[in-house]
Design a protein around this motif. Structure first.
Motif, PDB file in Angstrom:
ATOM      1  N   GLY A 196       0.825  -1.218   0.000  1.00  0.00           N
ATOM      2  CA  GLY A 196       0.000   0.000   0.000  1.00  0.00           C
ATOM      3  C   GLY A 196       0.846   1.250   0.000  1.00  0.00           C
ATOM      4  N   GLY A 197       2.013   1.149  -0.637  1.00  0.00           N
ATOM      5  CA  GLY A 197       2.992   2.228  -0.556  1.00  0.00           C
ATOM      6  C   GLY A 197       2.578   3.536  -1.182  1.00  0.00           C
ATOM      7  N   GLU A 198       1.611   3.512  -2.092  1.00  0.00           N
ATOM      8  CA  GLU A 198       1.138   4.745  -2.721  1.00  0.00           C
ATOM      9  C   GLU A 198       0.247   5.555  -1.783  1.00  0.00           C
ATOM     10  OE1 GLU A 198       1.464   6.288  -5.817  1.00  0.00           O
ATOM     11  OE2 GLU A 198       3.172   4.961  -6.110  1.00  0.00           O
ATOM     12  N   ALA A 199      -0.249   4.914  -0.734  1.00  0.00           N
ATOM     13  CA  ALA A 199      -1.256   5.583   0.095  1.00  0.00           C
ATOM     14  C   ALA A 199      -0.899   5.684   1.570  1.00  0.00           C
ATOM     15  CB  ALA A 199      -2.592   4.837  -0.046  1.00  0.00           C
ATOM     16  N   ILE A 200      -0.134   4.751   2.090  1.00  0.00           N
ATOM     17  CA  ILE A 200      -0.026   4.590   3.536  1.00  0.00           C
ATOM     18  C   ILE A 200       0.503   5.832   4.254  1.00  0.00           C
ATOM     19  CG2 ILE A 200       2.296   3.574   3.519  1.00  0.00           C
ATOM     20  CD1 ILE A 200       1.255   1.601   5.689  1.00  0.00           C
ATOM     21  N   LEU A 201       1.360   6.599   3.602  1.00  0.00           N
ATOM     22  CA  LEU A 201       1.895   7.800   4.250  1.00  0.00           C
ATOM     23  C   LEU A 201       0.837   8.884   4.429  1.00  0.00           C
ATOM     24  CD1 LEU A 201       5.444   8.240   2.662  1.00  0.00           C
ATOM     25  CD2 LEU A 201       4.855   7.380   4.930  1.00  0.00           C
ATOM     26  N   ARG A 202      -0.287   8.762   3.724  1.00  0.00           N
ATOM     27  CA  ARG A 202      -1.366   9.753   3.836  1.00  0.00           C
ATOM     28  C   ARG A 202      -2.558   9.214   4.615  1.00  0.00           C
ATOM     29  NH1 ARG A 202       0.708  10.048  -1.277  1.00  0.00           N
ATOM     30  NH2 ARG A 202      -0.878   8.649  -2.128  1.00  0.00           N
ATOM     31  N   THR A 203      -2.322   8.187   5.410  1.00  0.00           N
ATOM     32  CA  THR A 203      -3.386   7.579   6.210  1.00  0.00           C
ATOM     33  C   THR A 203      -3.005   7.606   7.687  1.00  0.00           C
ATOM     34  OG1 THR A 203      -2.509   5.314   6.248  1.00  0.00           O
ATOM     35  CG2 THR A 203      -3.773   5.988   4.280  1.00  0.00           C
ATOM     36  N   PRO A 204      -3.968   7.290   8.574  1.00  0.00           N
ATOM     37  CA  PRO A 204      -3.629   7.195  10.002  1.00  0.00           C
ATOM     38  C   PRO A 204      -2.632   6.083  10.322  1.00  0.00           C
ATOM     39  CG  PRO A 204      -6.003   7.418   9.692  1.00  0.00           C
ATOM     40  CD  PRO A 204      -5.417   7.181   8.336  1.00  0.00           C
ATOM     41  N   PHE A 205      -2.337   5.218   9.326  1.00  0.00           N
ATOM     42  CA  PHE A 205      -1.411   4.112   9.554  1.00  0.00           C
ATOM     43  C   PHE A 205       0.040   4.495   9.275  1.00  0.00           C
ATOM     44  CE2 PHE A 205      -5.452   2.078   8.086  1.00  0.00           C
ATOM     45  CZ  PHE A 205      -5.866   1.658   9.342  1.00  0.00           C
ATOM     46  N   ARG A 206       0.278   5.763   9.061  1.00  0.00           N
ATOM     47  CA  ARG A 206       1.640   6.245   8.822  1.00  0.00           C
ATOM     48  C   ARG A 206       2.585   5.817   9.941  1.00  0.00           C
ATOM     49  NH1 ARG A 206       4.210  10.841   6.303  1.00  0.00           N
ATOM     50  NH2 ARG A 206       5.973  11.570   7.538  1.00  0.00           N
ATOM     51  N   PHE A 207       2.071   5.780  11.179  1.00  0.00           N
ATOM     52  CA  PHE A 207       2.920   5.437  12.319  1.00  0.00           C
ATOM     53  C   PHE A 207       3.493   4.027  12.200  1.00  0.00           C
ATOM     54  CE2 PHE A 207      -0.984   3.435  13.636  1.00  0.00           C
ATOM     55  CZ  PHE A 207      -0.599   2.380  14.459  1.00  0.00           C
ATOM     56  N   LEU A 208       2.780   3.132  11.512  1.00  0.00           N
ATOM     57  CA  LEU A 208       3.282   1.770  11.323  1.00  0.00           C
ATOM     58  C   LEU A 208       4.541   1.778  10.456  1.00  0.00           C
ATOM     59  CD1 LEU A 208      -0.077  -0.144  10.680  1.00  0.00           C
ATOM     60  CD2 LEU A 208       1.273  -0.103  12.788  1.00  0.00           C
ATOM     61  N   VAL A 209       4.537   2.606   9.425  1.00  0.00           N
ATOM     62  CA  VAL A 209       5.712   2.727   8.560  1.00  0.00           C
ATOM     63  C   VAL A 209       6.880   3.323   9.334  1.00  0.00           C
ATOM     64  CG1 VAL A 209       6.648   3.799   6.480  1.00  0.00           C
ATOM     65  CG2 VAL A 209       4.319   2.931   6.480  1.00  0.00           C
ATOM     66  N   ARG A 210       6.612   4.366  10.099  1.00  0.00           N
ATOM     67  CA  ARG A 210       7.678   4.992  10.884  1.00  0.00           C
ATOM     68  C   ARG A 210       8.309   3.984  11.833  1.00  0.00           C
ATOM     69  NH1 ARG A 210       8.197  10.462  10.679  1.00  0.00           N
ATOM     70  NH2 ARG A 210       9.457  10.325  12.574  1.00  0.00           N
ATOM     71  N   HIS A 211       7.488   3.167  12.461  1.00  0.00           N
ATOM     72  CA  HIS A 211       8.006   2.162  13.397  1.00  0.00           C
ATOM     73  C   HIS A 211       8.903   1.156  12.676  1.00  0.00           C
ATOM     74  CE1 HIS A 211       8.212  -0.668  16.688  1.00  0.00           C
ATOM     75  NE2 HIS A 211       7.692  -1.617  15.922  1.00  0.00           N
ATOM     76  N   LYS A 212       8.465   0.689  11.512  1.00  0.00           N
ATOM     77  CA  LYS A 212       9.256  -0.294  10.772  1.00  0.00           C
ATOM     78  C   LYS A 212      10.547   0.322  10.233  1.00  0.00           C
ATOM     79  CE  LYS A 212       6.942  -4.116  11.095  1.00  0.00           C
ATOM     80  NZ  LYS A 212       7.524  -5.356  11.663  1.00  0.00           N
TER      81      LYS A 212
END
Length: 204
Positions: free
Chosen positions: A129-145
């Motif tokens: 979901g790389g095209e969208a995830i940074l613009r969703t409330p799930f951004r924190f999951l990417v930051r953690h990883k």
């Protein structure tokens, strides 16, 4: 001294999602980092920068289940270059699909390049979901990883990580369809026109 070079290999760099992932890495890394957007006319200089670095992190999107052309061209340039020092290579891959494993073929290509050219492969992060995830409330999951990824690179404790949005595939498809319809309208394209273009590309 440890020097990490982040290479944004997206054809849209530096205005890309890959740039966003690279920026998060630089925020969380304790090592000295340099970011560059890969350009075809700068391949010689890029190879020189690679040789002066301890670690290289390729950040790029999935293109037709493979690596984007700018990165493949850089690989060809490296294969024909004489390098006295070969840094460790890591990769952050992102794809538009929900499933991170969709990046596996591109990841295998990077591993093969390393094996055939004497580079040590380190850590990888596969983002769904790389095209969208940074613009969703799930951004924190990417930051953690990315924080975990950064620590693995620094400590040389190499890992294979993955992350995506915790939503059902049905919900993801609904949301992505709405996004592309709005995007088409912005460029004066109807849903039918976009469907016709997609079918033409697929040879239907």
């Amino acid at each position: 001294m440890e020097q990490i070079l982040l290479i944004d290999a997206s054809p849209r760099a530096p205005h890309s999602n890959s740039h966003g992932y690279a920026a998060i890495f630089m925020e969380t890394s304790r090592a000295a980092c340099t970011y560059i957007a890969l350009r075809k006319n700068d391949l010689t200089q890029t190879v020189q920068k690679i040789e002066r670095s301890s670690d290289i992190i390729f950040v790029c999107p999935l293109y037709v289940d493979s690596l984007p052309l700018p990165l493949l061209e850089l690989f060809q340039k490296i294969e024909h270059s004489v390098m006295t020092q070969k840094p460790r290579i890591h990769v952050i891959l992102n794809c538009g699909f929900l499933e991170p494993w969709q990046n596996d073929t591109a990841l295998a290509s990077v591993r093969l390049f390393c094996r055939q050219n004497g580079f040590r492969f380190g850590s990888c992060l596969k983002i769904g979901g790389g095209e969208a995830i940074l613009r969703t409330p799930f951004r924190f999951l990417v930051r953690h990883k990315i924080r975990q990824f950064s620590q693995a690179v620094r400590c040389e404790n190499f890992v294979e990580l993955s992350v995506t949005m915790p939503v059902s595939k049905r919900m993801f498809l609904r949301a992505s369809t709405r996004y592309w319809i709005r995007y088409g309208k912005k460029h004066r394209l109807t849903r039918e026109q976009m469907t016709t273009s997609a079918n033409r590309v697929e040879g239907k």
